[in-house]
Enzyme design. Structure first.
Site, PDB file in Angstrom:
ATOM      1  N   SER A 254       4.826  -1.379   2.889  1.00  0.00           N
ATOM      2  CA  SER A 254       4.136  -2.418   3.643  1.00  0.00           C
ATOM      3  C   SER A 254       4.428  -3.829   3.154  1.00  0.00           C
ATOM      4  O   SER A 254       3.550  -4.684   3.140  1.00  0.00           O
ATOM      5  CB  SER A 254       2.616  -2.162   3.629  1.00  0.00           C
ATOM      6  N   SER A 255       5.678  -4.098   2.793  1.00  0.00           N
ATOM      7  CA  SER A 255       6.025  -5.453   2.358  1.00  0.00           C
ATOM      8  C   SER A 255       5.865  -6.458   3.493  1.00  0.00           C
ATOM      9  O   SER A 255       5.362  -7.569   3.287  1.00  0.00           O
ATOM     10  CB  SER A 255       7.465  -5.488   1.832  1.00  0.00           C
TER      11      SER A 255
ATOM     12  N   ASP B 115      -2.415   5.896  13.047  1.00  0.00           N
ATOM     13  CA  ASP B 115      -3.348   4.781  13.208  1.00  0.00           C
ATOM     14  C   ASP B 115      -3.241   4.178  14.596  1.00  0.00           C
ATOM     15  O   ASP B 115      -4.242   3.844  15.237  1.00  0.00           O
ATOM     16  CB  ASP B 115      -3.165   3.718  12.120  1.00  0.00           C
TER      17      ASP B 115
ATOM     18  N   ASP C 198      -1.968  -0.942   7.654  1.00  0.00           N
ATOM     19  CA  ASP C 198      -1.400  -1.738   6.568  1.00  0.00           C
ATOM     20  C   ASP C 198      -2.238  -2.980   6.303  1.00  0.00           C
ATOM     21  O   ASP C 198      -2.542  -3.321   5.151  1.00  0.00           O
ATOM     22  CB  ASP C 198       0.030  -2.151   6.911  1.00  0.00           C
TER      23      ASP C 198
ATOM     24  N   GLY D 231       8.711   1.216   2.997  1.00  0.00           N
ATOM     25  CA  GLY D 231       7.567   2.001   3.428  1.00  0.00           C
ATOM     26  C   GLY D 231       6.301   1.698   2.653  1.00  0.00           C
ATOM     27  O   GLY D 231       5.305   2.415   2.771  1.00  0.00           O
TER      28      GLY D 231
ATOM     29  N   ARG E  76       0.834  -1.204   0.000  1.00  0.00           N
ATOM     30  CA  ARG E  76       0.000   0.000   0.000  1.00  0.00           C
ATOM     31  C   ARG E  76       0.863   1.247   0.000  1.00  0.00           C
ATOM     32  O   ARG E  76       2.036   1.223   0.389  1.00  0.00           O
ATOM     33  CB  ARG E  76      -0.932   0.016   1.205  1.00  0.00           C
TER      34      ARG E  76
END
Length: 458
Positions: free
Chosen positions: A144-145, A51, A189, A142, A42
């Site tokens: 979201s792997s 979040d 994520d 950054g 993402r």
């Protein structure tokens, strides 16, 4: 939006990448894969590091994803392999899964997803699985792997054990289980990985988890550029220090406001219980918190607790040695960023004539706040953002945890090619190492779909 993850029948020809993975699985294990699962990465357009403070964020899924081929057996053993040769194979008994928080290797992220589903559903024994994983999300960028890998593993485990969970349930489970490896994230994520839909960004809200479509205005594209500085947030205390600083700031503000501060953990909870708007609570930050860092002694004195209570009740495992906390700066960023997210969505919904200019300004303000108040940028990322703005972006900011990784820029559609050329020539090509990474580091993106299962072709 359907409530459960998408399921597709594989076409006989399959996509090229799927076909390569199919062949790699057959060669590795001497049997065909039973099914495939994917979870996207993402890009967060705005709403960084809020979040886990309870506030809404505004990401979209990207085309790059984690894809896994899977077979199921009754051996009670999980075999993991990766199409990338730099990641070693791993085998573990399904009844003795252990996650090494001090060694955040790829297999442990996968096992977070497995264990999360196992714990949530009380599965014993777990089905045995053979998996080959293939990823196209740059690691530690950054994008979201790691969370996509956790989500893919959770989806794989659910399907292999013939269970059914909704997308919201999967997102919530995977957000919690990534904490097995020591990351105290907030759930953005995992939520966008499951709840994403093609063609739209999402406003992700928490408690309860829900996603609202945000139609991005016409006339601009979003471009991702990787500064090529890697930062594994599970391997560093930077991320968790920010979580703890926000938690302490929430408690100090709550106590000053006469609230039951012991039970409050998040800055959003404090705002709501005080009954203040975001603008008003920013004023409270100015009144209550001071810009100078707080020492451990001052935190304990302010809250009326002992150092032992601070360690046991507030600090996380890898923040026990922190001696100073920047409460004022972190709280100012969080409340300001939360307001920017709501303004961003409002502009997208109302589409004023200068919508793109307004959105760009919000993105620029977000980066400045991340850089100066949250201190989660780095010199290379700041330079890349400056280059993107000089190349014609209306707005540019870091995306993801920061301390490296990617920027996201909003670029007028007609300037896309000149923007890409300028960034390529100014940031990547002058440095041999960056030039070699440019093709996978600089690309236009658009909102993609969420996690999915692909059943075996007949």
């Amino acid at each position: 939006m359907t409530s459960h993850p998408r399921k597709f029948k594989l076409l006989p020809s399959g996509k090229e990448r799927m076909q390569r993975l199919k062949e790699a699985f057959q060669e590795k294990y001497g049997e065909p894969a039973l099914f495939y699962a994917c979870a996207p990465g993402r890009v967060n357009l705005i709403g960084e590091h809020i979040d886990y403070c309870g506030y809404a964020v505004l990401p979209m899924a990207i085309e790059q994803n984690i894809l896994a081929a899977v077979s199921v057996n009754n051996t009670n053993t999980i075999h993991l392999a990766n199409s990338n040769g730099k990641y070693q194979d791993f085998t573990v008994a399904s009844d003795s899964i252990a996650i090494d928080r001090d060694n955040p290797q790829w297999q442990y992220y996968f096992l977070c997803g497995v264990k999360g589903i196992q714990d949530q559903l009380g599965l014993s024994p777990l089905a045995g699985m053979r998996c080959v994983v293939d990823g196209t999300i740059p690691a530690s960028s950054g994008l979201s792997s790691s969370s996509a890998l956790v989500c893919c593993a959770g989806l794989v485990t659910m399907e292999a054990n013939r269970q059914a969970l909704s997308k919201v349930e999967l997102a919530e489970v995977c957000a919690k289980c990534e904490r097995y490896i020591g990351t105290e994230g907030g759930g953005m994520d995992q939520s966008i990985s499951f709840l994403a839909e093609e063609g739209t960004a999402k406003l992700i809200e928490f408690n309860p988890l829900r996603a609202t479509d945000v139609r991005l205005p016409d006339g601009a594209v979003f471009v991702i550029a990787n500064c090529c500085v890697e930062m594994n947030k599970a391997a560093s205390s930077h991320f968790n220090i920010r979580v703890v600083e926000c938690r302490i700031a929430a408690k100090v503000l709550a106590k000053a406001g006469g609230l039951e501060w012991e039970r409050l953990q998040k800055l959003r909870e404090v705002q709501e219980e005080l009954g203040l708007s975001l603008e008003e609570v920013l004023g409270r930050v100015e009144e209550v918190l001071h810009p100078e860092p707080y020492s451990r002694e001052e935190v304990c004195s302010t809250l009326g607790i002992t150092p032992q209570q601070l360690n046991e009740s507030i600090l996380s495992t890898n923040t026990q040695q922190v001696t100073q906390f920047k409460l004022y700066q972190r709280a100012r960023h969080v409340y300001g960023e939360a307001a920017r997210v709501l303004r961003f969505k409002s502009v997208c919904d109302s589409t004023p004539a200068d919508a793109l200019v307004q959105l760009g300004q919000l993105m620029n303000q977000s980066h400045q706040s991340c850089r100066d108040l949250y201190e989660c940028s780095c010199p290379q990322l700041d330079r890349l953002v400056d280059i993107c703005l000089q190349a014609g972006a209306l707005g540019s900011r870091l995306t993801g945890a920061g301390w490296g990784g990617c920027s996201v820029s909003m670029v007028p559609s007609e300037k896309t090619q000149s923007f890409l050329r300028t960034v390529r020539e100014t940031y990547y090509l002058p440095v041999a190492r960056l030039a070699a990474l440019e093709k996978q580091s600089l690309f236009v993106t658009k909102p993609g779909g969420g996690a999915a299962i692909f059943t075996k072709d007949k």
